[in-house]
Design a protein around this motif. Structure first.
Motif, short mmCIF file in Angstrom:
data_model
loop_
_atom_site.label_atom_id
_atom_site.label_comp_id
_atom_site.label_asym_id
_atom_site.label_seq_id
_atom_site.Cartn_x
_atom_site.Cartn_y
_atom_site.Cartn_z
N MET A 1 -52.67 8.57 45.34
CA MET A 1 -52.14 9.80 45.93
C MET A 1 -50.66 9.61 46.24
N GLY A 2 -49.92 10.72 46.32
CA GLY A 2 -48.52 10.64 46.68
C GLY A 2 -47.64 10.37 45.49
N VAL A 3 -46.62 9.50 45.69
CA VAL A 3 -45.67 9.17 44.63
C VAL A 3 -46.31 8.14 43.70
N THR A 4 -46.49 8.54 42.43
CA THR A 4 -47.15 7.66 41.46
C THR A 4 -46.16 6.98 40.51
N ASN A 5 -44.95 7.50 40.42
CA ASN A 5 -43.97 6.91 39.50
C ASN A 5 -42.57 7.15 40.05
N LEU A 6 -41.76 6.10 40.04
CA LEU A 6 -40.37 6.18 40.52
C LEU A 6 -39.51 5.34 39.58
N GLN A 7 -38.56 5.98 38.90
CA GLN A 7 -37.75 5.28 37.91
C GLN A 7 -36.28 5.66 38.03
N ILE A 8 -35.43 4.71 37.66
CA ILE A 8 -34.01 4.96 37.45
C ILE A 8 -33.75 4.83 35.96
N GLU B 1 -37.49 16.72 57.72
CA GLU B 1 -38.49 16.52 56.68
C GLU B 1 -38.31 17.50 55.54
N SER B 2 -38.61 17.01 54.34
CA SER B 2 -38.61 17.84 53.13
C SER B 2 -39.93 17.61 52.42
N LYS B 3 -40.06 18.24 51.26
CA LYS B 3 -41.32 18.14 50.53
C LYS B 3 -41.03 17.97 49.05
N LEU B 4 -41.76 17.05 48.44
CA LEU B 4 -41.76 16.91 46.98
C LEU B 4 -43.02 17.56 46.46
N GLU B 5 -42.85 18.56 45.59
CA GLU B 5 -44.00 19.25 45.04
C GLU B 5 -44.72 18.38 44.02
N GLU B 6 -45.96 18.70 43.76
CA GLU B 6 -46.74 17.96 42.79
C GLU B 6 -46.11 18.09 41.39
N GLY B 7 -46.10 16.96 40.67
CA GLY B 7 -45.55 16.96 39.32
C GLY B 7 -44.37 16.02 39.18
N GLU B 8 -43.48 16.37 38.26
CA GLU B 8 -42.35 15.50 37.94
C GLU B 8 -41.05 16.13 38.41
N GLN B 9 -40.28 15.36 39.16
CA GLN B 9 -38.98 15.83 39.67
C GLN B 9 -37.89 14.93 39.07
N VAL B 10 -36.78 15.55 38.63
CA VAL B 10 -35.68 14.82 38.01
C VAL B 10 -34.40 15.11 38.78
N TYR B 11 -33.65 14.05 39.15
CA TYR B 11 -32.42 14.20 39.90
C TYR B 11 -31.31 13.43 39.17
N PRO B 12 -30.34 14.13 38.61
CA PRO B 12 -29.26 13.45 37.88
C PRO B 12 -28.26 12.79 38.83
N PHE B 13 -27.56 11.77 38.32
CA PHE B 13 -26.50 11.12 39.09
C PHE B 13 -25.33 10.80 38.17
N ARG C 1 -30.50 9.52 35.55
CA ARG C 1 -31.36 10.38 36.37
C ARG C 1 -32.40 9.53 37.08
N VAL C 2 -32.84 10.04 38.20
CA VAL C 2 -33.96 9.46 38.94
C VAL C 2 -35.18 10.32 38.66
N LEU C 3 -36.25 9.69 38.23
CA LEU C 3 -37.48 10.39 37.88
C LEU C 3 -38.54 10.06 38.93
N ILE C 4 -39.09 11.09 39.56
CA ILE C 4 -40.14 10.92 40.56
C ILE C 4 -41.35 11.74 40.12
N THR C 5 -42.50 11.09 40.04
CA THR C 5 -43.74 11.77 39.69
C THR C 5 -44.71 11.66 40.87
N THR C 6 -45.28 12.80 41.27
CA THR C 6 -46.23 12.82 42.39
C THR C 6 -47.55 13.43 41.93
N SER C 7 -48.65 12.93 42.50
CA SER C 7 -49.97 13.45 42.18
C SER C 7 -50.36 14.61 43.09
N THR D 1 -27.34 10.97 48.65
CA THR D 1 -28.63 11.52 49.05
C THR D 1 -29.04 12.56 48.01
N LEU D 2 -30.17 12.34 47.36
CA LEU D 2 -30.63 13.25 46.32
C LEU D 2 -31.50 14.37 46.89
#
Length: 427
Positions: A1-8, A91-103, A26-32, A84-85
């Motif tokens: 549950m939660g954050v399942t993948n975190l990549q640079i 508090e904030s919220k990461l929605e379910e799925g894949e989020q991409v943040y460029p740098f 980009r930073v790739l965050i995947t949540t279940s 800060t991405l």
């Protein structure tokens, strides 16, 4: 549950950059599922560290001598860039799925090259951290490399001939004999990995002592400088290549013209802007006297770079056409290198018939004939240097006793890139 993948993920798949370049990705965050977070922060850092431990002794209160360990270390920081991405103000919220943040960050213009050594390193890293309230934070770190070009043409003195001379007297049966004079000449003193070092060696033995042999060594001297608990240096030296020539009898003279190859496998790092690690190179020529007599030796300092001297572009040693250095893609550059230019009063060199001794049980490194550059990457090191190939003995222009050893460059696996490192220091 939660954050399942975190990549640079870097846009440059080689993760190799030069000072002054932009590092994008980009930073790739995947949540279940939907995840509450405080923030997602990204940090870029460039730093050098030196560290080693020594055993020392002291006298205790009862008068006995006791041994204890002392850790010597030092650290330099070249830059630190934080961003800060997501979040940062509650508090904030990461929605379910894949989020991409460029740098996109720009590197400083004056940086030392990436370096890994036994007692220190220069390292560049990017680390992202997801701050999760009332839960375990997620973080990962990715190492990238910086190659700082060192243009040998920026130092005009490197293109000038260099001559070193030393005279020694031996005492024989209570009578002083004549002097032994050793002279070493090179046409220039700046080289790149894979290049030939032409040498002219003169030995005038007017003494009554036989010179058994003449040894030529290409040495690399590393110095690590600690600042705590007090200033101290740790010095290490390694032999990159060795030549051994036959000696001469008493009252005889001889001149050798030899070619020593700087090993292609040498992992050169430009540490000009590093204050706690220095990397120097020297040619050591030693006349080995027989019996109990002291040897005569000369040290000739040379410089290594990754952009070679261009004294005459019509006679490249690598048979590579002239091409400008592409700062936008350092892994796709080809170099021209020095011609066989010599002082006018010295004979031109020819391939030597010296016996090059490869220690460490390593196979011979055969540099002839030279071919166009192969841009295959050296494992763990960016592809900046011309590569050579192995050839059958019948193709070589000299006898099979002339062999060049590969560089002695130990690797240190504990300095490799780390992914998903939960023990990394906090942002």
């Amino acid at each position: 549950m939660g954050v399942t993948n975190l990549q640079i993920i870097f846009d440059n798949p080689t993760a190799v950059f030069m000072p002054g370049q932009s590092v994008t990705g980009r930073v790739l965050i995947t949540t279940s599922s939907s995840v509450k977070i405080r923030s997602v922060k990204l940090k870029f850092r460039g730093e050098a560290q030196v560290s080693w431990t020594e055993q020392e002794s002291r006298r205790s209160d009862n008068g006995e001598t006791e041994n204890y360990s002392v850790k010597y270390d030092a650290e330099e920081e070249y830059f630190e860039n934080k961003m800060t991405l997501v979040g940062g103000g509650g508090e904030s919220k990461l929605e379910e799925g894949e989020q991409v943040y460029p740098f996109n960050i720009s590197l400083p213009h004056q940086l030392p090259s990436t370096f890994n050594g036994e007692h220190g390193h220069v390292r560049y890293s990017a680390k992202v951290k997801v701050d999760i309230p009332w839960g375990k934070d997620k973080e990962t770190e990715k190492i990238f490399q910086v190659i700082s070009p060192l243009n040998l043409n920026d130092e005009p003195s490197l293109a000038e001939p260099k001559k070193e001379e030393k005279e020694k007297f031996y005492c024989c049966c209570c009578c002083e004999s004549g002097p032994t004079t050793l002279v070493v000449c090179i046409p220039y003193s700046g080289f790149v990995p894979g290049q030939i070092i032409p040498l002219t060696i003169e030995l005038d033995n007017n003494s009554n002592v036989t010179i058994d042999s003449v040894k030529i060594k290409l040495k690399r001297d590393l110095t690590f400088k600690a600042r705590h608990p007090n200033e101290k240096t740790n010095f290490s030296s390694s032999e990159l290549a060795v030549l051994r020539l036959q000696g001469i009898e008493a009252h005889a003279s001889k001149t050798w013209t030899e070619q020593m190859v700087v090993p292609n496998s040498l992992m050169f790092s430009n540490l000009k802007y590093c204050g706690i690690i220095t990397d120097q190179y020297v040619l050591n020529v030693e006349a080995v006297a027989g019996g109990m007599y002291e040897n005569t030796d000369i040290n000739v300092k040379i410089a290594m770079g990754n952009i070679p001297l261009t004294i005459a572009q019509d006679a490249p040693q690598f048979n590579i056409p002239a091409q400008s250095f592409d700062q936008n893609n350092p892994s796709n550059n080809q170099f021209i290198t020095n011609p066989p230019a010599y002082p006018t009063d010295l004979p031109p060199p020819v391939p030597g018939f010296a016996q090059q001794v490869p220690p460490y049980g390593q196979p011979p490194f055969i540099p002839y004939p030279q071919q166009p550059m192969n841009t295959a990457q050296i494992p763990g090191q960016p592809s900046l240097y011309p590569q050579t190939q192995m050839y059958n003995q019948s193709q070589l222009p000299y006898p099979d006793v002339n062999m060049q050893q590969p560089a002695f460059n130990p690797s240190y696996p504990n300095l490799n890139t780390t992914e998903a490192n939960p023990s990394a220091p906090s942002l």
